[in-house]
Every structure is written in C-alpha cells, then in structure tokens.
Design an enzyme around this catalytic site. Structure first.
Site, short mmCIF file in Angstrom:
data_model
loop_
_atom_site.label_atom_id
_atom_site.label_comp_id
_atom_site.label_asym_id
_atom_site.label_seq_id
_atom_site.Cartn_x
_atom_site.Cartn_y
_atom_site.Cartn_z
N ASP A 8 13.94 49.17 143.13
CA ASP A 8 12.54 49.27 142.77
C ASP A 8 12.48 49.53 141.26
O ASP A 8 13.49 49.89 140.65
CB ASP A 8 11.87 50.40 143.56
CG ASP A 8 10.40 50.56 143.24
OD1 ASP A 8 9.70 49.54 143.18
OD2 ASP A 8 9.97 51.70 143.03
N ASP A 10 9.18 50.86 139.11
CA ASP A 10 8.34 51.94 138.60
C ASP A 10 8.69 53.27 139.26
O ASP A 10 8.75 53.38 140.49
CB ASP A 10 6.86 51.61 138.85
CG ASP A 10 6.44 50.34 138.13
OD1 ASP A 10 6.87 50.14 136.97
OD2 ASP A 10 5.70 49.53 138.72
N ASP A 187 11.71 55.15 144.81
CA ASP A 187 11.06 56.46 144.75
C ASP A 187 9.94 56.61 145.76
O ASP A 187 9.47 57.72 146.00
CB ASP A 187 10.44 56.65 143.36
CG ASP A 187 9.20 55.77 143.18
OD1 ASP A 187 8.07 56.31 143.16
OD2 ASP A 187 9.36 54.55 143.09
#
Length: 228
Positions: A8, A10, A187
């Site tokens: 991922d 961001d 996250d």
C-alpha cells in the site's frame, strides 16, 4: 520460486495521504474553490477512515479538477507537488524496505486506492515499475490525452484490490499459487481483504481497527517510520 511483494502507499510507504495532500495542494494553487473542496475532501477522508467511503463519488470529486486541462500543465503542477510535499516525506527506511524486496528478486507492486495520476510519479520515486491504482479516464482512451475528470475500470479499493491484483497476475500467466510467499504491507483496515489473501500479511503503521485484527490473527506488526 519468486516471491510477491505488494505495498500500500499512503500511511504505509509514506507517512501521509497523497490524495488528501494533493487536494490541499490544488487549493493552495487556487485551482478549486477552497471552502467547498476542502470540506468535500475532509468528509471523504473521514469516510475512508471509517471504512464507509463511496469510492466512485470520491473519484468524481478528486478527479474533476483534472478535466480537460493541458497535460503539460498538470505535469508541471505535479512536479511541484512532488518537490514540495512528497519527496520531503520519503524516508530511507521505506525506500530500503522496497529495495530489500527488489534485491531479493521479488515481484514488486504498489497497490493503492489513490488514483494513478497522483501516484505514478511516487511509485517511480520508489523505483517500482508496477503500479495498481484507480485509473483515470481520458477523452479518447489514449494515455497522454486530456482527462475527462472521471475514473474508469475497477477501483483498486477494498475487494477491488484483489480483483486488480489477480487480473495483473493473470496477465503475467501467474496466480497466487505461483509464489512461495506473497507479502502485503498496509496500514489500513480497508485493506483487510487483500491482507487476508496473501501468505504474509504485514500490518504496517496500522490504524486501530487493523491493529486489533492483526493482533487477533497473529500477523506481523511493525511501525515502518519508528523501527525498533
């Protein structure tokens, strides 16, 4: 056997949200009405964190300012965005994480719900050729033509990330079974579907929901930006 490493972007590889920051950047440039646009992107960002984002409505809002503008102008703005916002946020530990997988010969890909216009230069900064991101429609379907301000294809969000990754692997003549290990670093609790799919899910700088899920599942957990 080659391994697969998915990342991922961001709040995983970078300690910020590139989509949200781009919105604030174009407000600063005066491209959009500040009050309306900031209200909209803040609302969508809150929806995302709650796991309630309408990805199609969001794409309509975030992509509308790109519509029919000269691509050279958009590229110049993005170069400024990279210089002022993104490159200062890149960290040696994140760059090294990606490099470690590349040097091991792993098949690497950044998989993000942020659109490809914003994220392609960021993926390039990490040296990652393969990017799966929300696709941006152009006026005639050609990659360098003006944008329409709409998304196209399957958004790479939640279960859509699985659809897009599996489509990419199929284009290479591969499936999950071709990899001894498949890693995914994320996250966000929105990425639990893809984290559940890989052999080695890694909750990276996890939000509270993902942290609790990862602890219950016994997944690896670490803070990329504060390594122990």
């Amino acid at each position: 056997m080659t391994n697969l490493a998915l990342f991922d972007l961001d709040h995983t590889l970078i300690p910020t949200d590139s989509d949200h920051e781009w919105g604030r950047f174009i407000v600063k440039l005066g491209i959009v009405d500040a009050e309306t646009y900031l209200r909209d992107i803040d609302r969508f960002y809150a929806d995302y964190k709650r796991g309630q984002l309408d990805i199609h409505a969001y794409l309509e809002t975030i992509l509308a300012p790109l519509a029919h503008r000269p691509r050279a102008q958009l590229a110049a703005w993005h170069e400024q965005f990279m210089h002022e916002v993104i490159k200062p946020a890149l960290t040696p530990v994140a760059l090294e994480l990606v490099r470690k997988h590349q040097e091991a010969g792993d098949l690497c890909c950044i998989v993000t719900a942020t659109n490809e216009f914003i994220t392609r230069p960021i993926a390039d900064a990490f040296g990652v050729e393969m990017l799966i991101a929300c696709e941006v429609e152009t006026t005639d379907g050609q990659p360098h033509s003006p944008f329409t301000g709409r998304g196209t294809g399957t958004p790479s969000y939640r279960e859509g990330k699985i659809v897009r990754v599996e489509s990419w692997l199929a284009s290479l003549g591969k499936t999950w079974a071709d990899f001894e290990h498949s890693y995914f670093y994320s996250d966000s609790h929105n990425d639990i579907p893809l984290l559940e799919k890989v052999t080695d899910p890694i909750a990276t700088n996890p939000d509270a929901t993902l942290l609790a899920h990862a602890q219950a599942k016994g997944w690896r957990i670490f803070d990329l930006f504060q390594p122990s």
